[in-house]
Write a protein that holds these residues in place. Structure first.
Motif, PDB file in Angstrom:
ATOM      1  N   PHE A  12      40.110  32.585  69.131  1.00 46.10           N
ATOM      2  CA  PHE A  12      40.006  32.441  70.596  1.00 46.10           C
ATOM      3  C   PHE A  12      41.212  31.657  71.079  1.00 46.10           C
ATOM      4  O   PHE A  12      41.659  30.739  70.408  1.00 46.10           O
ATOM      5  N   PHE A  13      41.707  32.009  72.246  1.00 49.45           N
ATOM      6  CA  PHE A  13      42.741  31.205  72.886  1.00 49.45           C
ATOM      7  C   PHE A  13      42.182  30.691  74.197  1.00 49.45           C
ATOM      8  O   PHE A  13      41.496  31.428  74.910  1.00 49.45           O
ATOM      9  N   ASN A  14      42.487  29.448  74.516  1.00 48.61           N
ATOM     10  CA  ASN A  14      42.044  28.908  75.803  1.00 48.61           C
ATOM     11  C   ASN A  14      42.883  29.483  76.920  1.00 48.61           C
ATOM     12  O   ASN A  14      44.094  29.627  76.780  1.00 48.61           O
ATOM     13  N   SER A  44      49.487  47.290  72.094  1.00 44.23           N
ATOM     14  CA  SER A  44      50.033  45.996  72.462  1.00 44.23           C
ATOM     15  C   SER A  44      48.913  45.064  72.930  1.00 44.23           C
ATOM     16  O   SER A  44      48.032  45.478  73.676  1.00 44.23           O
ATOM     17  N   GLY A  45      48.904  43.838  72.450  1.00 44.79           N
ATOM     18  CA  GLY A  45      47.916  42.861  72.870  1.00 44.79           C
ATOM     19  C   GLY A  45      46.621  42.872  72.074  1.00 44.79           C
ATOM     20  O   GLY A  45      45.692  42.130  72.386  1.00 44.79           O
ATOM     21  N   CYS A  46      46.540  43.703  71.007  1.00 44.30           N
ATOM     22  CA  CYS A  46      45.274  43.790  70.263  1.00 44.30           C
ATOM     23  C   CYS A  46      45.143  42.696  69.212  1.00 44.30           C
ATOM     24  O   CYS A  46      44.116  42.599  68.542  1.00 44.30           O
ATOM     25  N   GLY A  47      46.188  41.880  69.050  1.00 45.67           N
ATOM     26  CA  GLY A  47      46.060  40.743  68.125  1.00 45.67           C
ATOM     27  C   GLY A  47      46.787  40.909  66.796  1.00 45.67           C
ATOM     28  O   GLY A  47      46.566  40.135  65.869  1.00 45.67           O
ATOM     29  N   LYS A  48      47.680  41.895  66.708  1.00 45.81           N
ATOM     30  CA  LYS A  48      48.407  42.138  65.452  1.00 45.81           C
ATOM     31  C   LYS A  48      49.239  40.923  65.047  1.00 45.81           C
ATOM     32  O   LYS A  48      49.176  40.463  63.897  1.00 45.81           O
ATOM     33  N   SER A  49      50.013  40.400  66.007  1.00 45.61           N
ATOM     34  CA  SER A  49      50.865  39.249  65.688  1.00 45.61           C
ATOM     35  C   SER A  49      50.018  38.029  65.357  1.00 45.61           C
ATOM     36  O   SER A  49      50.349  37.266  64.447  1.00 45.61           O
ATOM     37  N   THR A  50      48.924  37.866  66.088  1.00 43.53           N
ATOM     38  CA  THR A  50      48.029  36.731  65.830  1.00 43.53           C
ATOM     39  C   THR A  50      47.528  36.781  64.386  1.00 43.53           C
ATOM     40  O   THR A  50      47.543  35.774  63.675  1.00 43.53           O
ATOM     41  N   LEU A  51      47.125  37.963  63.943  1.00 42.63           N
ATOM     42  CA  LEU A  51      46.617  38.112  62.579  1.00 42.63           C
ATOM     43  C   LEU A  51      47.725  37.851  61.550  1.00 42.63           C
ATOM     44  O   LEU A  51      47.527  37.134  60.561  1.00 42.63           O
ATOM     45  N   ALA A 212      41.777  47.746  70.818  1.00 41.50           N
ATOM     46  CA  ALA A 212      42.267  46.830  71.848  1.00 41.50           C
ATOM     47  C   ALA A 212      41.328  45.630  71.975  1.00 41.50           C
ATOM     48  O   ALA A 212      40.242  45.626  71.399  1.00 41.50           O
ATOM     49  N   ARG A 213      41.786  44.622  72.719  1.00 37.97           N
ATOM     50  CA  ARG A 213      41.078  43.347  72.824  1.00 37.97           C
ATOM     51  C   ARG A 213      39.579  43.442  73.012  1.00 37.97           C
ATOM     52  O   ARG A 213      39.131  44.216  73.862  1.00 37.97           O
ATOM     53  N   PRO A 214      38.800  42.653  72.317  1.00 35.07           N
ATOM     54  CA  PRO A 214      39.232  41.796  71.224  1.00 35.07           C
ATOM     55  C   PRO A 214      39.533  42.624  69.979  1.00 35.07           C
ATOM     56  O   PRO A 214      38.820  43.581  69.682  1.00 35.07           O
TER      57      PRO A 214
HETATM   58  N1  LIG Z   1      49.383  31.262  72.040  1.00 33.30           N
HETATM   59  C1  LIG Z   1      48.587  32.010  72.798  1.00 33.30           C
HETATM   60  N2  LIG Z   1      47.919  31.493  73.849  1.00 33.30           N
HETATM   61  C2  LIG Z   1      47.099  32.239  74.603  1.00 33.30           C
HETATM   62  N3  LIG Z   1      46.862  33.551  74.396  1.00 33.30           N
HETATM   63  C3  LIG Z   1      47.488  34.137  73.365  1.00 33.30           C
HETATM   64  C4  LIG Z   1      48.396  33.413  72.513  1.00 33.30           C
HETATM   65  N4  LIG Z   1      48.876  34.269  71.568  1.00 33.30           N
HETATM   66  C5  LIG Z   1      48.304  35.456  71.826  1.00 33.30           C
HETATM   67  N5  LIG Z   1      47.483  35.384  72.892  1.00 33.30           N
HETATM   68  C6  LIG Z   1      46.668  36.492  73.425  1.00 33.30           C
HETATM   69  O1  LIG Z   1      45.994  37.097  72.352  1.00 33.30           O
HETATM   70  C7  LIG Z   1      46.017  38.512  72.460  1.00 33.30           C
HETATM   71  C8  LIG Z   1      46.686  39.126  71.247  1.00 33.30           C
HETATM   72  O2  LIG Z   1      48.059  38.802  71.246  1.00 33.30           O
HETATM   73  P1  LIG Z   1      49.068  39.299  70.118  1.00 33.30           P
HETATM   74  O3  LIG Z   1      48.542  38.875  68.788  1.00 33.30           O
HETATM   75  O4  LIG Z   1      50.413  38.810  70.484  1.00 33.30           O
HETATM   76  O5  LIG Z   1      48.977  40.892  70.249  1.00 33.30           O
HETATM   77  P2  LIG Z   1      49.912  42.038  69.646  1.00 33.30           P
HETATM   78  O6  LIG Z   1      50.839  41.422  68.656  1.00 33.30           O
HETATM   79  O7  LIG Z   1      48.967  43.028  69.055  1.00 33.30           O
HETATM   80  O8  LIG Z   1      50.654  42.640  70.814  1.00 33.30           O
HETATM   81  C9  LIG Z   1      46.725  38.816  73.754  1.00 33.30           C
HETATM   82  O9  LIG Z   1      45.759  38.990  74.760  1.00 33.30           O
HETATM   83  C10 LIG Z   1      47.534  37.579  74.032  1.00 33.30           C
HETATM   84  O10 LIG Z   1      47.739  37.400  75.397  1.00 33.30           O
END
Ligand SMILES: Nc1ncnc2c1ncn2[C@@H]1O[C@H](COP(=O)(O)OP(=O)(O)O)[C@@H](O)[C@H]1O
Ligand SMILES: [Mg+2]
Length: 257
Positions: A12-14, A44-51, A212-214
């Protein structure tokens, strides 16, 4: 043999503006075996980079765990090399100095680190460019420097976040061939983030299709296609059609939202 285990990970992100929490990843479980080439595919935005960042140790799950080689990931480590979308090279350092950057940081002497860098400069086929500067090389060549720099530490896993996204189509296809060769030669395990279906099918032994999100894993597909892969072949298109069918309902939702 399993190298990476992602176990029930949520993130989760705040969102202070809306006083709420954004659910970026929802209950993801995934295993990556040694020597696999896993593509994380999704819009885009599905959380790939986050993972990917959580495997790298740049970020932590809100719940769940990530482990690499049986060790819980809590910070970045030399067992995991990272290749960014932009090569992030030091413009004032030569190519070999950029490749050897981590060794120099650890205090290895110049001669030894120069020798060590050479093997990886050769592997990414930049022999002869050792003393050039990043500004003298093309985008594709700079991305090779980024790959050599990641390989140098002999990591167990190479994590790549849309590394060829900024390249033209022809250079990207050339880099695909090179990366598959490097993956085989270095006997590494790769986790590669992309939003390109063709790219994921050109590269992966496996493709994890995300929604897509989440972000959730819709399906983990094993890609049973001979290499080099023929993107115009009927089997390739069968995989592509299947992946499109997994992504489509989400795309429609995305447009409506
Ligand atoms: N540091 C952060 N703070 C708040 N929201 C974030 C942060 N990093 C990512 N998000 C949110 O988390 C979701 C997934 O982001 P991200 O992992 O960058 O997606 P992807 O790489 O698939 O495009 C997006 O909705 C993005 O806005
Ligand atoms: Mg991303």
């Amino acid at each position: 043999m399993t190298l990476i285990t992602i176990d029930r990970v949520s993130r989760f992100f705040n969102d202070p503006k809306r006083k709420s929490a954004v659910k970026a990843l929802d209950d993801i479980s995934l295993k990556v075996g040694r020597n696999e080439f896993l593509c994380l595919l999704g819009p885009s935005g599905c959380g790939k980079s986050t993972l990917l960042n959580m495997i790298a140790g740049f970020d932590k799950p809100t719940s769940g765990t990530v482990s690499v080689g049986g060790q819980l990931v809590s910070a970045p480590g030399s067992d995991r090399g990272f290749v960014f979308q932009q090569p992030t090279l030091m413009p004032w350092l030569t190519i070999w100095e950029n490749v050897a950057f981590h060794l120099t940081m650890r205090g290895m002497d110049k001669r030894e680190s120069r020798d060590k860098a050479q093997r990886f400069i050769d592997m990414v086929r930049l022999t002869g460019f050792e003393n050039h500067f990043p500004s003298e090389l093309s985008g594709g060549m700079n991305q090779r420097v980024g790959i050599a720099r990641a390989l140098l530490m002999n990591p167990e896993v190479i994590l790549m976040d849309e590394p060829f996204g900024a390249l033209d189509e022809q250079t990207r296809m050339e880099m695909h061939g090179e990366l598959v060769r490097i993956w085989r030669e270095s006997q590494s395990t790769i986790v590669f983030v992309t939003h390109g279906i063709d790219e994921s099918l050109a590269l992966g032994t496996h493709v994890a299709v995300m929604s897509a999100r989440p972000g959730r894993i819709r399906e983990l597909i094993e890609v049973d296609l001979p290499r080099p892969r023929d993107p115009t072949g009927p089997q390739f298109n069968d995989y592509k059609r299947h992946i499109l069918s997994l992504l489509r309902p989400e795309e429609t939702l995305g447009v409506a939202a």
